[in-house]
Design a protein around this motif. Structure first.
Motif, PDB file in Angstrom:
ATOM      1  N   HIS A 198       0.902  -1.103  -0.023  1.00  0.00           N
ATOM      2  CA  HIS A 198      -0.035  -0.026  -0.140  1.00  0.00           C
ATOM      3  C   HIS A 198       0.787   1.251  -0.100  1.00  0.00           C
ATOM      4  CE1 HIS A 198      -2.664   3.453   1.613  1.00  0.00           C
ATOM      5  NE2 HIS A 198      -3.659   2.462   1.188  1.00  0.00           N
ATOM      6  N   HIS A 199       0.621   2.318  -0.971  1.00  0.00           N
ATOM      7  CA  HIS A 199       1.223   3.443  -0.960  1.00  0.00           C
ATOM      8  C   HIS A 199       0.355   4.307  -1.376  1.00  0.00           C
ATOM      9  CE1 HIS A 199       2.828   2.854  -5.127  1.00  0.00           C
ATOM     10  NE2 HIS A 199       2.993   4.187  -5.019  1.00  0.00           N
ATOM     11  N   LYS A 200       0.737   5.698  -1.173  1.00  0.00           N
ATOM     12  CA  LYS A 200      -0.218   6.601  -1.624  1.00  0.00           C
ATOM     13  C   LYS A 200       0.870   7.781  -2.568  1.00  0.00           C
ATOM     14  CE  LYS A 200      -2.515   6.615   2.629  1.00  0.00           C
ATOM     15  NZ  LYS A 200      -2.809   7.655   4.034  1.00  0.00           N
ATOM     16  N   ALA A 201      -0.140   8.281  -3.511  1.00  0.00           N
ATOM     17  CA  ALA A 201       0.734   9.639  -4.171  1.00  0.00           C
ATOM     18  C   ALA A 201      -0.585  10.402  -4.063  1.00  0.00           C
ATOM     19  CB  ALA A 201       0.916   9.212  -5.641  1.00  0.00           C
ATOM     20  N   ILE A 202      -0.143  11.838  -4.082  1.00  0.00           N
ATOM     21  CA  ILE A 202      -1.082  13.082  -3.878  1.00  0.00           C
ATOM     22  C   ILE A 202      -0.449  13.919  -5.231  1.00  0.00           C
ATOM     23  CG2 ILE A 202      -2.080  15.096  -3.065  1.00  0.00           C
ATOM     24  CD1 ILE A 202      -1.781  13.871  -0.239  1.00  0.00           C
ATOM     25  N   GLU A 318      -4.534   5.852  -3.950  1.00  0.00           N
ATOM     26  CA  GLU A 318      -3.953   4.684  -3.134  1.00  0.00           C
ATOM     27  C   GLU A 318      -3.787   3.591  -3.880  1.00  0.00           C
ATOM     28  OE1 GLU A 318      -5.796   4.345   0.738  1.00  0.00           O
ATOM     29  OE2 GLU A 318      -7.212   5.360  -0.194  1.00  0.00           O
ATOM     30  N   PRO A 345       6.566   1.966  -5.655  1.00  0.00           N
ATOM     31  CA  PRO A 345       6.899   3.470  -6.162  1.00  0.00           C
ATOM     32  C   PRO A 345       8.319   3.756  -6.563  1.00  0.00           C
ATOM     33  CG  PRO A 345       6.255   2.709  -3.775  1.00  0.00           C
ATOM     34  CD  PRO A 345       6.535   1.683  -4.450  1.00  0.00           C
TER      35      PRO A 345
ATOM     36  N   SER B  48       3.596   0.542   6.434  1.00  0.00           N
ATOM     37  CA  SER B  48       2.268   0.845   6.171  1.00  0.00           C
ATOM     38  C   SER B  48       1.378   1.088   7.304  1.00  0.00           C
ATOM     39  CB  SER B  48       1.551   0.078   5.205  1.00  0.00           C
ATOM     40  OG  SER B  48       0.357   0.314   4.965  1.00  0.00           O
ATOM     41  N   GLU B  50      -1.417   1.698   7.245  1.00  0.00           N
ATOM     42  CA  GLU B  50      -2.890   1.033   6.555  1.00  0.00           C
ATOM     43  C   GLU B  50      -3.040  -0.277   6.991  1.00  0.00           C
ATOM     44  OE1 GLU B  50      -0.966   3.033   4.979  1.00  0.00           O
ATOM     45  OE2 GLU B  50      -2.163   4.843   4.710  1.00  0.00           O
ATOM     46  N   LEU B  51      -1.906  -1.073   6.611  1.00  0.00           N
ATOM     47  CA  LEU B  51      -1.909  -2.479   6.682  1.00  0.00           C
ATOM     48  C   LEU B  51      -1.017  -2.932   8.174  1.00  0.00           C
ATOM     49  CD1 LEU B  51      -0.144  -3.337   3.110  1.00  0.00           C
ATOM     50  CD2 LEU B  51      -2.578  -3.127   3.851  1.00  0.00           C
ATOM     51  N   MET B  55       6.744  -3.377   4.433  1.00  0.00           N
ATOM     52  CA  MET B  55       6.688  -3.639   3.250  1.00  0.00           C
ATOM     53  C   MET B  55       8.066  -3.508   2.625  1.00  0.00           C
ATOM     54  SD  MET B  55       3.450  -1.414   2.259  1.00  0.00           S
ATOM     55  CE  MET B  55       4.031   0.087   2.690  1.00  0.00           C
ATOM     56  N   TRP B  57       9.871  -2.026  -0.679  1.00  0.00           N
ATOM     57  CA  TRP B  57       9.542  -1.308  -1.914  1.00  0.00           C
ATOM     58  C   TRP B  57      10.403  -1.600  -2.986  1.00  0.00           C
ATOM     59  CZ3 TRP B  57       7.364   4.091   0.101  1.00  0.00           C
ATOM     60  CH2 TRP B  57       6.199   3.976   0.680  1.00  0.00           C
ATOM     61  N   ARG B 153       3.991  14.485  -5.267  1.00  0.00           N
ATOM     62  CA  ARG B 153       4.487  13.970  -4.023  1.00  0.00           C
ATOM     63  C   ARG B 153       3.978  12.650  -3.642  1.00  0.00           C
ATOM     64  NH1 ARG B 153       2.842  15.509   1.735  1.00  0.00           N
ATOM     65  NH2 ARG B 153       0.746  16.200   1.336  1.00  0.00           N
ATOM     66  N   ARG B 154       4.585  11.813  -2.950  1.00  0.00           N
ATOM     67  CA  ARG B 154       4.317  10.582  -2.509  1.00  0.00           C
ATOM     68  C   ARG B 154       4.042  10.752  -0.967  1.00  0.00           C
ATOM     69  NH1 ARG B 154       4.773   7.273  -6.231  1.00  0.00           N
ATOM     70  NH2 ARG B 154       6.384   7.626  -8.073  1.00  0.00           N
ATOM     71  N   GLU B 155       3.039  10.018  -0.454  1.00  0.00           N
ATOM     72  CA  GLU B 155       2.769   9.761   1.044  1.00  0.00           C
ATOM     73  C   GLU B 155       3.659   8.490   1.334  1.00  0.00           C
ATOM     74  OE1 GLU B 155       0.977  11.853   3.347  1.00  0.00           O
ATOM     75  OE2 GLU B 155       1.524  13.256   1.590  1.00  0.00           O
ATOM     76  N   GLY B 157       4.020   6.206   3.257  1.00  0.00           N
ATOM     77  CA  GLY B 157       3.400   5.489   4.473  1.00  0.00           C
ATOM     78  C   GLY B 157       3.146   6.444   5.861  1.00  0.00           C
TER      79      GLY B 157
END
Lengths: 412, 164
Positions: A198-202, A318, A345, B48, B50-51, B55, B57, B153-155, B157
């Motif tokens: 799980h990773h996110k980008a905005i 997500e 990523p 994470s 969330e999990l 992880m 990457w 930009r990346r979040e 985690g």
């Protein structure tokens, strides 16, 4: 009156049979607000995967159309969704992406969701068992039974995903999906799946631009990886789109020769021995779901994108990577590696997609005057046909009660 | 081990970490790779929320990393920072005396936190030192401090759906 230069920009590109949308559907804040009301508050969206709530009392959070949502697996094993807001004074309840109600917090009890503000408590079924000093303050005018959490429609389905719908008594999820999920069902519902990534980008771009990118393959020119592992391989131009009700589309499979990517044989090629039930080794199917989700089953990993609109020009995406719950550690490690190679990523595909959409966001900024954005490729529903875009905007236009090509037509 | 030799180890470690960070920051990936030994192992890990689990990457041995670097020019890099990362790690030295191993870990640990506090570099990579092997033992993603230059930009985690 619009500046003359803008009128020039909006001059139709090509002939009259070249479909387009007006870029203001990506940049107009008022249209965005209407989308939240007419689309996002009235449709099923993926919140989490069931594997993210593996046991009772595990919680998750998400946001749909600015409404904070709590996802909770109850003692009965059922997953429910609630407005993640205390009915007392409107404070957010669960404040972490995931949690465990079995872990006590300073102001509450185990197995309870406790509002940190005034310690009202709620159980995993949304009931309110406790309001501090209730009788002293409310003198019988408020019962706990009046103070349950607001329920949100929630269904489990389509590969074990937890879907929510803000609508009141919405039609069932199966009606929303129609036959669109059928192509993936044998591969994703034969046995339980599990999220491993799980990773996110905005991105500073409208949410539809991300879904647009997932809905056409013409942009494979962006990707060195995709050019050599698909575009230049047999079968690529045999892939076809199929459109379904409600704005969904699927893309048929091809078998990918990953070794065409330089160095892929070192040491990744052997990893590609794993797949999902019922799909050929290194097969590749894709499903785009209106209004902002994509399931991309490629080789040994499933990638699932879910877009959350934050504003007209800001989108949270997500990315989840999934394998089979039954994976051995060795198999899982290989799925993770395969997933990361393309979609991690630091992978060789996904970041370039993000770059492309970011550039669209730079080209179409909030409040800009509007351009024609072409959706005009017709190739018998083939892989570079833009039918996925046209089909999406047909549904968009239906729900928004305005054509995407003339979003301000007829308005005062 | 004498204090002089420990001081020397410390200086070499400092040089190694700073130089590797410099090379990564400037995109001098070949020179970065030249700092590594054959048994170099490169891992980017993230937790994470969330999990609720860790992880991986990115994970490569030296040959895999060399292949990745060789292929970089074939991928879009112009104007993007997607090849950059915020990785701060702790050196675990697998050979040498106990004192050297302890020093490597402790000193790099301090460097990691100092670098994170200053946000002075987009990268900090930990590399083989001398003839012995230093592995990435633990990497921490440190938010998205390079976001201003990314366009997106990346979040890493961090955070949730609850945006201000």
């Amino acid at each position: 009156m619009a500046p003359s230069s803008t009128l020039t920009w909006r001059k139709r590109l090509g002939g009259p049979n070249l479909p387009y949308v007006d870029s203001r559907i990506y940049t107009d804040p008022e249209i965005f607000e209407e989308e939240l009301q007419n689309i996002w508050r009235r449709t099923w969206v993926i919140a989490v995967h069931e594997s993210e709530l593996p046991s009772p009392s595990i919680t998750g959070t998400t946001t749909v159309a600015r409404e904070p949502i709590a996802i909770v697996r109850g003692e009965d094993g059922k997953i429910r969704a609630f407005l993640n807001v205390c009915p007392h004074r409107g404070a957010a309840l669960l404040r972490a992406p995931s949690g465990n109600l079995n872990e006590a917090n300073p102001s509450g009890e185990p197995k309870r969701i406790t509002c940190l503000f005034h310690a009202w408590q709620f159980d995993a079924e949304g009931r309110c068992p406790s309001i501090p000093r209730r009788n002293s303050g409310y003198q019988g005018r408020l019962e706990c039974s009046n103070a349950s959490l607001h329920s949100v429609a929630c269904e489990l389905g389509a590969g074990g995903f937890v879907w929510v719908n803000l609508g009141s008594n919405p039609p069932p999820l199966k009606d929303h999906l129609g036959a669109a999920f059928d192509a993936l069902r044998p591969h994703l519902e034969s046995e339980p799946l599990e999220v491993f990534h799980h990773h996110k980008a905005i991105v500073s771009a409208n949410y539809k631009l991300w879904h647009d990118t997932n809905s056409e393959f013409y942009h494979d020119y962006t990707h060195h990886f995709n050019r050599v592992t698909s575009m230049k391989q047999p079968g690529y131009y045999d892939r076809t789109y199929q459109a379904f009700d409600s704005g969904h589309v699927t893309v048929s499979s091809m078998v990918v020769q990953y070794t065409a990517y330089q160095h892929e044989e070192l040491p990744l090629a052997e990893s590609r021995n794993y797949s999902f039930p019922g799909i050929e080794q290194n097969g590749w199917k894709l499903l785009d779901l209106f209004p902002g989700a994509t399931l991309n089953l490629r080789g040994s990993a499933l990638r699932v994108d879910t877009a959350t609109p934050l504003s007209v020009d800001r989108t949270l995406i997500e990315f989840r990577g999934l394998g089979l719950k039954s994976d051995s550690p060795e198999v899982r490690a290989r799925r993770v590696r395969d997933h990361n190679t393309i979609w991690g990523p630091f992978g060789r595909n996904l970041p370039e997609d993000l770059l492309g959409v970011t550039n669209q966001g730079l080209g179409m900024r909030r409040g800009s005057e509007g351009l024609h954005v072409l959706h005009g490729r017709f190739e018998d529903s083939g892989i570079h046909d833009e039918i996925g875009l046209r089909h999406y905007y047909s549904e968009w236009s239906r729900r928004m009660r305005r054509p995407a090509s003339e979003p301000h037509a007829g308005l005062p | 081990m004498s204090s002089a030799s420990l001081s020397e180890v410390r200086a070499q470690l400092d040089e190694l970490v700073q130089r590797s960070a410099l090379y990564l920051d400037e995109g001098r990936f070949g020179e970065f790779l030249d700092l590594t030994s054959e048994d170099f192992h490169y891992v980017v890990e993230a937790y994470s929320p969330e999990l609720k689990k860790g992880m991986t990457w990115l994970e490569h041995d030296r040959a895999g990393l060399a292949a990745l670097i060789e292929l970089l020019p074939k991928h879009h890099r112009n104007g993007a920072s997607w090849l950059r990362q915020v990785v701060l790690g702790t050196v675990n030295r697998s050979a040498g005396t106990a004192g050297e191993r302890e020093l490597a870990h402790d000193f790099s640990h301090r460097l990691r936190h100092r670098r994170r506090a200053r946000r002075s570099g987009r990268h900090a990579a930990l590399l083989p030192w001398g003839a012995t092997t230093i592995d990435f033992a633990k990497n921490e993603t440190a938010g998205s401090s390079s976001s201003a230059e990314c366009g997106f930009r990346r979040e890493l985690g961090v955070g949730s759906h609850q945006f201000p």
